[in-house]
Design an enzyme around this catalytic site. Structure first.
Site, PDB file in Angstrom:
ATOM      1  N   LYS A  58       4.834  11.602   3.208  1.00 35.57           N
ATOM      2  CA  LYS A  58       4.445  10.666   4.265  1.00 35.57           C
ATOM      3  C   LYS A  58       5.564  10.568   5.293  1.00 35.57           C
ATOM      4  CE  LYS A  58       3.246   5.807   4.929  1.00 35.57           C
ATOM      5  NZ  LYS A  58       3.132   4.471   4.364  1.00 35.57           N
TER       6      LYS A  58
ATOM      7  N   LYS B 125       8.963   9.954   1.184  1.00 41.46           N
ATOM      8  CA  LYS B 125       8.561   9.068   2.279  1.00 41.46           C
ATOM      9  C   LYS B 125       9.734   8.968   3.254  1.00 41.46           C
ATOM     10  CE  LYS B 125       6.968   4.393   3.294  1.00 41.46           C
ATOM     11  NZ  LYS B 125       6.615   3.079   2.725  1.00 41.46           N
TER      12      LYS B 125
HETATM   13 ZN   LIG Z   1       7.663  -1.464   1.921  1.00 40.11          ZN
END
Ligand SMILES: [Zn+2]
Length: 367
Positions: free
Chosen positions: A292, A239
């Site tokens: 992501k 992420k």
């Molecule tokens: Zn968070």
């Protein structure tokens, strides 16, 4: 065999031929639709920067879940907007937390829909960070530099004064960065507690998004201890700290009150480090992995697909959605065409599961 024997255009002549030889296909059962649940009844509040996306009270979330299920979309991922926030994210792990309530209600009505629970603390912390925050002290050298700059502001004028003020602003921002820390290991306990509470409420897949080191292992251990050995973990493994999350922070009311998330989310410059993050999570017991955002990181998705054999998800985030919506509203692009093309690109890069705000619209087109 080269031209003129080979003519690649032969297979592009009609829609039927193109469809027959398509290498990549989209299906609604690979989509996950994000839902933002808020307190109240009959609440359906549109997110300003994400037209078509709403904050929904539990009763409305159930209606939405029914629609999503009827369109053939596989799964929902739930985010919560709690009544109140504090320094230990009580709303994340309380048995009557907003996501726990929504989970029980949706499971009761639509048991066949797979429910994912996003596990993070930022939406429930008064400071908006993803872990426990500890104050620390600014280094001494910063204090000395500030004193010099303040003296310069007081005694100089004109350009030199401007320069001294600018320098002071720089020192202030460095000082605020140095004055707090997101504590890793202590945050794990709250993340584990949140995961068990979500599993208890009926969440099918636990999806930690906080980016603390060791969270997957801590969550796996806690789930097993509590008897949820069968509950899988989808880790937001790679992420990235991204400007594309902007609209989400409005949707989930989770913007940090100070600083940013660069000390725990990944640097967008690093793909080898992304592979290490994923490897770590797999070793700690992740059953599925995620990259992501999606479109700015298609190379990371492709590399992860090449290297790992776990089911791979990608999150087409709020900013990706908002950009397409904004351009389409201005008549600058064809909305549906760009929407489907963006999803196809994520699928082609190698993601088998796509978390997307377009899940419903795309499912309608595909049916
Ligand atoms: Zn968070």
């Amino acid at each position: 065999m080269a031209f003129p024997v080979t003519r690649l255009r032969r297979l592009r002549r009609t829609a039927e031929l193109r469809n027959l030889v398509a290498e990549t296909r989209l299906t609604p059962d690979a989509f996950v639709y994000p839902l933002f649940v808020c307190p109240g009844e009959g609440v359906r509040k549109e997110v300003r920067s994400m037209p078509g996306v709403f904050n929904l009270s539990v009763d409305e979330a159930v209606k939405e879940a029914r629609e999503v299920h009827s369109l053939g979309v596989a799964s929902l991922i739930l985010f919560g907007l709690p009544d109140g926030k504090d320094e230990v994210a009580t709303g994340a792990w309380a048995q009557d937390g907003i996501v726990q309530q929504a989970t029980r209600a949706i499971k009761r009505e639509i048991p066949g829909l797979v429910l994912m629970g996003d596990v993070c603390l930022c939406e429930y912390m008064s400071h908006g960070h993803c872990g426990i925050v500890k104050a620390s002290h600014a280094p001494q050298s910063l204090g000395a530099a500030a004193r010099d700059a303040i003296t310069a502001v007081a005694v100089r004028d004109g350009d030199e004064r401007e320069k001294a003020i600018e320098k002071l602003a720089g020192i202030a921002s460095r000082a605020s960065e140095a004055s707090y820390e997101i504590v890793n290991d202590a945050s794990l306990e709250l993340l584990a507690r949140t995961s068990v509470s979500l599993a208890k409420a009926g969440i099918d897949i636990i999806a930690p998004s906080d980016m603390m080191d060791g969270r997957v292992g801590a969550i796996r251990h806690a789930l097993d201890e509590a008897g949820y050995t069968h509950t899988p973990i989808l880790s937001y493994a790679a992420k990235f700290a991204s400007g594309f999350y902007g609209p989400f922070r409005e949707a989930a009311d989770s913007a940090p009150q100070f600083g940013d998330r660069r000390s725990y989310q990944m640097d967008g410059a690093n793909i080898r480090e992304a592979m290490r993050e994923i490897e770590e999570d797999i070793e700690e017991g992740a059953d599925m992995i995620m990259v992501k955002p999606a479109m700015p990181y298609l190379d990371v998705i492709a590399a992860a697909r090449e290297r790992f054999d776990l089911p791979l998800a990608a999150y087409q985030v709020s900013g990706e959605y908002a950009m397409i919506e904004a351009a389409a509203r201005n008549g600058w692009i064809e909305r549906e065409r760009v929407m489907m093309e963006s999803l196809l690109s994520i699928r082609r890069a190698g993601a088998s599961i796509i978390l997307t705000y377009y899940a419903k619209d795309a499912a309608r087109i595909l049916s």
